[in-house]
Scaffold this active site. Structure first.
Site, PDB file in Angstrom:
ATOM      1  CB  SER A 158      24.539  21.318   6.188  1.00 15.79           C
ATOM      2  OG  SER A 158      23.891  22.459   5.697  1.00 15.79           O
ATOM      3  N   GLY A 159      26.948  23.736   6.043  1.00 14.03           N
ATOM      4  CA  GLY A 159      27.422  24.978   6.645  1.00 14.03           C
ATOM      5  C   GLY A 159      28.918  25.019   6.875  1.00 14.03           C
ATOM      6  CB  THR A 203      28.532  26.113  -1.716  1.00 18.64           C
ATOM      7  OG1 THR A 203      27.620  25.023  -1.510  1.00 18.64           O
ATOM      8  CG2 THR A 203      28.121  26.882  -2.955  1.00 18.64           C
ATOM      9  CG  ASN A 220      25.140  27.021   4.588  1.00 15.92           C
ATOM     10  OD1 ASN A 220      25.397  28.209   4.442  1.00 15.92           O
ATOM     11  ND2 ASN A 220      25.627  26.092   3.815  1.00 15.92           N
ATOM     12  CB  SER A 240      22.127  24.960   2.907  1.00 14.11           C
ATOM     13  OG  SER A 240      22.242  23.556   2.937  1.00 14.11           O
ATOM     14  CB  SER A 241      24.433  22.603  -1.830  1.00 14.93           C
ATOM     15  OG  SER A 241      25.400  23.539  -2.193  1.00 14.93           O
ATOM     16  N   GLY A 294      26.267  18.171   2.670  1.00 16.00           N
ATOM     17  CA  GLY A 294      26.985  17.577   3.789  1.00 16.00           C
ATOM     18  C   GLY A 294      26.062  16.794   4.708  1.00 16.00           C
ATOM     19  CD  GLU A 314      21.080  18.462   5.128  1.00 10.02           C
ATOM     20  OE1 GLU A 314      21.373  19.444   4.423  1.00 10.02           O
ATOM     21  OE2 GLU A 314      19.986  17.871   5.084  1.00 10.02           O
TER      22      GLU A 314
END
Length: 1004
Positions: free
Chosen positions: A104-105, A109, A156, A159-160, A386, A388
């Site tokens: 993540s981050g 995306t 992030n 973040s998705s 991603g 986490e």
């Protein structure tokens, strides 16, 4: 070429490292990050480091640099991998996919958006409207899905919080014609709870901060996020996100995609409902549970288009069917709060899935017939959450990390394991490279009966009260000996784990401690049927359509729904199977630091990501292996034209020998290995060289085919033209023969006809004989004239010729030429019979004296002399002289003019009888013929024709002028003669004018 990029930026491809070690890898990665080179290759894998700043490397100019270029022709870039996937799809008619992975981050995306932007930019050069619509919808869908599926986390800002896989369908020309979006495991718990420093989904803050005042007022919403319990934690977080601008962008995007006004309004009502639900509180009055703020329930009823009492009943009671009896079981305040939160989460999840479904309805491929349009191919783009590791890791983090384990396993299978196994299977010499295979972790989660998901489902199905602690006990009993699982019970000395709460999984990306609190409830994902019926019975048709299961009767027995874990596991298995059947391209994203700094490169954090992503093993396999492999028939089909031994077909013992001969002929034999069924090419440069040779030969083949085809077309055209010419000639001959035969038939007996064929109608000639027909008519007319004049006397012949001369000189100039009457010539005897004897004596005397042969013309005239005096006279014209006589003096000859002295005649275009004789000595004779019997007879035509014919017989020229006024010369003085009709004028007469003379003639 990318490998020729300046060394100050490091190696553009990790395969080119001098020494393949983790230290060298990290040093090159850090150098490129610090120099602003965020992309690096590992063969055909792109390693992307999040720059945490805007970079000017995604514009139209950059797109043009990568369009149609091979992977290593330009410096590493996302556009290069997108173009490679597009070319593979278009050239080889093969489905491809781009898998974007990382924690993540790390920038997944953004990478997916740039890939979509590139594909949209290079397709549809002809600007077809339908293709443009699909492209715009695909691009705008990113904006909408980010608003409703992304959130700010501590790691992030965007973040998705869901997984997204998008298939883009292309037609045989390579233009996008549709697509399909699949979404996975929305983190709906974020609707009701966020950790400190984080926000709920963007959509709530965009709605509250960016919505128009009129809209918010109609939905009873304040412009303050901290006023709502569900989002107030995020409302206090400072952020650079511009929610007001994003609200407008999302609203515009929804309109472009095709959401109706009612649908968009319903979306806002659902968001408002969820915010109001968070503020709904419950209290207790004795044994009765109550809603403390009933006004909020009324607002919710209004927003859901249902009655307030229905909302209150659904919140406070649960309808239970026991056999045939139906009873309302009252909730406790705690149960009511749980139901409220479950409703909020379920409504948001259902809204998100409905939005994805509506987008799919718009972009799905419609009316596509493979037989008509050819096979459509697909490029898949996977942008999924991603790996986490949070302070508190719950059910959502467990599912997300399992998803990343599955994708890492796919990467291992396709890039590391399958590649090495293929070399061994094909008999290619190969030294095995060790790598970490995370299949054991995947099995730990999804294995039947023993996996964590199975234990969780089993716990959820137990009768009686099931707690999270019971689930943890089940894990401890079944997984006590698993090397990648531990808990406080299994490791009593590990104080980082809490008793009856935590367990640890050793993931490929690192150890993660999970808290079992909430696992059971989140897995059951229970939503009371009362809420489903409440929403289904709404008078809002859009909301009603979102909850079709609400139509079930209370007593109706339904099948136990699948748990959240099972649904997610099945969707992951399906996703991996879908990706495995496509040709994959990878983007491996790396997060350089935790503080989102564009300058900081945290060595340990990046090293950990490089290790768990298996990038070093990827370099070793790529370096030792082969960049490309193809079956022999497919290789020959593409490249056989570049060798004389294989074009158009080879006669060698096998396809393997043919490929070998082709590679030897091109000088690439040292860069290839030959397996049992495939040829392996070591470096991409060789493949690009083959493509260049092929492109050159294809151009020559196309020119050759064009030449042959043009020659064929020319010969076909020549044969058609020749056949047409033969037919045309034959037809012309036929038409000529028909015409001549028809003319012959019609004019065969004209000599015996009374009018010599004047009544016979000429047939229409063919176009080619029009001039011939004119000549033929001329011949006929001459023959017909000859038949008329051949029986005439010499005197009659002279008169006919005189009439012809008149016609030639005066036709269309004067109206009455006197052609229809007999021409006598000598009119003085007829017009003045009383003086005829005197005229006869004078004319006889003149003939004896001047020796003329015949009289051409005679007539009474009115003349004007040089003294402007008008008198009656007579003119006698013989073949030698023109005589002017005085009738009152027995026709005494007053003056004679030799005819050779006459140069011309001038007459007017009217009906008058004016005539001017022009002489060489400029002493013109101006007269007007008169005294005609019968009166009104015109003799000008006869006078002109007789003189013209006489001059012609003597081969002299006589100029005849038809003009008004007439120019003349009286004793050398220039003057004009004008004819003027006058009503009271009985006889023509001359009068003097300033410029000459006026001949007055009777006006009637």
């Amino acid at each position: 070429m990318a490998e020729h990029e300046s060394l100050e930026f490091g190696k553009a491809d990790f395969v080119l490292l001098d020494n393949v070690s983790l230290e060298e890898f990290m040093a090159n990665l850090k150098l490129r990050f610090e120099k602003g080179r965020i992309y690096t290759y590992i063969g055909e894998v792109v390693v992307s480091v999040n720059p945490y700043r805007a970079m000017n490397i995604y514009g139209r100019d950059t797109i043009e640099q990568y369009k149609g270029r091979e992977l290593y022709e330009r410096p590493p870039h996302l556009f290069a991998i997108a173009d490679a996937a597009y070319k593979a799809m278009k050239r080889r008619n093969k489905d491809t996919c781009i898998v974007i992975s990382g924690e993540s981050g790390a920038g997944k995306t953004e990478a997916s958006k740039y890939i979509m932007q590139y594909i949209a930019a290079i397709t549809n050069p002809n600007q077809r409207a339908e293709v443009e619509r699909v492209k715009n919808t695909l691009l705008k869908s990113n904006c909408v899905l980010e608003a409703f599926g992304n959130a700010k986390t501590n790691r992030n800002d965007n973040s998705s919080r869901f997984g997204k896989y998008m298939d883009i369908n292309f037609d045989f020309k390579g233009d996008p014609i549709g697509g399909h979006i699949s979404n996975y495991l929305l983190e709906k718990s974020r609707v009701i709870f966020q950790q400190d420093g984080e926000r709920s989904f963007h959509s709530f803050y965009q709605f509250v901060k960016g919505g128009p005042d009129s809209l918010l007022k109609s939905l009873h919403i304040q412009k303050d996020p901290t006023a709502y319990n569900y989002i107030k934690v995020g409302g206090q977080v400072k952020s650079s996100i511009n929610d007001s601008a994003d609200f407008k962008a999302v609203a515009d995007a929804m309109k472009v995609i095709g959401f109706t006004g009612d649908e968009i309004q319903t979306v806002y009502k659902i968001l408002a409902t969820i915010l109001h639900l968070g503020n709904l509180t419950f209290g207790v009055d004795g044994d009765v549970t109550l809603i403390e703020n009933s006004k909020v329930a009324a607002v919710i009823g209004d927003l859901l288009s249902t009655k307030e009492e229905n909302v209150e009943k659904a919140m406070l009671y649960r309808t239970v069917a026991t056999g045939r009896d139906v009873i309302d079981k009252q909730h406790t305040a705690q149960e009511a709060g749980y139901g409220r939160d479950a409703l909020a989460k379920a409504m948001y999840e259902r809204l998100f899935c409905w939005i994805v479904g509506r987008i799919n309805d718009v972009i799905e491929v419609k009316n596509y017939d493979v037989k008509v349009h050819g096979k459509n191919t697909v490029i898949g783009v996977l942008d999924i959450y991603g790996f986490e590791i949070f302070q508190n890791n719950s059910f959502e983090q467990f599912c997300i990390n399992y998803c990343n384990e599955k994708l890492q396993q796919l990467f291992i299978q396709l890039v590391l394991k399958q590649e090495q196994e293929e070399y061994q299977r094909e008999g290619i010499p190969w030294k095995h490279i060790e790598y970490f295979n995370n299949q054991i972790i995947v099995d730990l989660v999804e294995q039947q009966h023993k996996g964590i998901f199975s234990v969780l489902d089993e716990a959820c199905m137990n009768v009686g009260k099931v707690t999270d602690e019971v689930f943890l006990q089940g894990l401890n009993s079944k997984l006590s000996k698993h090397a990648h699982y531990t808990s406080r019970k299994l490791a009593p000395t590990d104080k980082s784990l809490e008793f009856d709460r935590d367990f640890r999984i050793r993931h490929y990306a690192g150890d993660v401690v999970y808290s079992v609190v909430g696992f059971i409830d989140k897995n059951k994902d229970t939503l009371f049927q009362d809420f489903k019926r409440l929403l289904y019975n709404s008078s809002n048709p859009v909301l009603k359509a979102m909850w079709p299961e609400g139509k079930l009767r209370i007593t109706e027995v339904t099948k136990r729904p699948q748990t959240a874990a099972t649904l997610f596991k099945n969707s992951m298995i399906s996703l991996v199977e879908n990706l495995a059947c496509k040709e994959p391209y990878y983007v491996r994203c790396i997060k350089p630091n935790e503080v989102k700094s564009p300058l900081l490169f945290e060595h340990e954090r990046c090293r950990h990501q490089v290790e768990y992503l298996g990038l070093l093993e990827n370099v070793r396999v790529r370096r030792a292996g082969f960049a490309n492999r193809q079956t022999y028939p497919r290789f020959l089909q593409r490249y056989k034209m570049i060798s004389e031994f294989t074009w158009p077909n080879h006669d060698l013992p096998s396809d393997r020998e043919a490929v070998k001969r082709l590679m030897q002929g091109c000088g690439f034999d040292q860069d290839a290995a030959y397996g049992k069924t495939k040829v392996f090419i070591r470096t991409p440069r060789t493949l690009f060289s083959l493509e260049e040779l092929r492109a050159d030969m294809v151009q020559r083949i196309v020119l050759f085919l064009q030449k042959v085809w043009r020659g064929t077309i020319a010969r076909m055209r020549y044969r058609r033209m020749r056949a047409a010419l033969i037919i045309l000639r034959a037809y012309r001959r036929y038409k000529v023969k028909s015409y001549i035969g028809d003319v012959n038939r019609r004019f065969k007996n004209v000599a015996s006809m009374k009018d010599r064929g004047r009544h016979v109608k000429w047939p229409t000639p063919p176009k080619v004989l029009r001039r011939f027909e004119e000549a033929l008519r001329s011949i006929y007319n001459r023959w017909w004239a000859w038949t008329l004049i051949k029986g005439l006397t010499p005197e009659e012949t002279l008169k006919v010729r005189a009439k012809v001369c008149t016609l030639e000189a005066l036709k269309t100039q004067r109206t009455d030429l006197g052609l229809q009457r007999a021409w006598e010539g000598n009119y003085l005897k007829r017009d003045s019979p009383e003086t005829a004897s005197a005229f006869t004596l004078v004319s006889s005397e003149l003939q004896r004296k001047d020796k003329f042969m015949r009289v051409l013309f005679s007539c009474n005239v009115r003349k004007i002399n040089r003294f402007h005096k008008s008198e009656n006279r007579a003119v006698l014209i013989t073949d030698r002289h023109l005589y002017k006589m005085d009738p009152l003096k027995q026709y005494k000859a007053m003056k004679n003019i030799p005819l050779y002295n006459v140069t011309g005649l001038s007459v007017s275009p009217g009906k008058d009888q004016l005539v001017v004789f022009h002489t060489k000595d400029n002493k013109d004779l101006v007269v007007c013929l008169q005294g005609m019997v019968p009166a009104g007879e015109s003799r000008i035509g006869e006078l002109v024709g007789t003189l013209l014919n006489h001059f012609k017989s003597e081969k002299r020229k006589l100029q005849v002028n038809i003009a008004s006024p007439i120019q003349c010369s009286m004793n050398g003085k220039k003057c004009t003669v004008i004819v003027e009709p006058k009503i009271n004028q009985s006889q023509p007469d001359f009068t003097k004018s300033r410029s000459g003379y006026v001949l007055a003639v009777p006006g009637n």
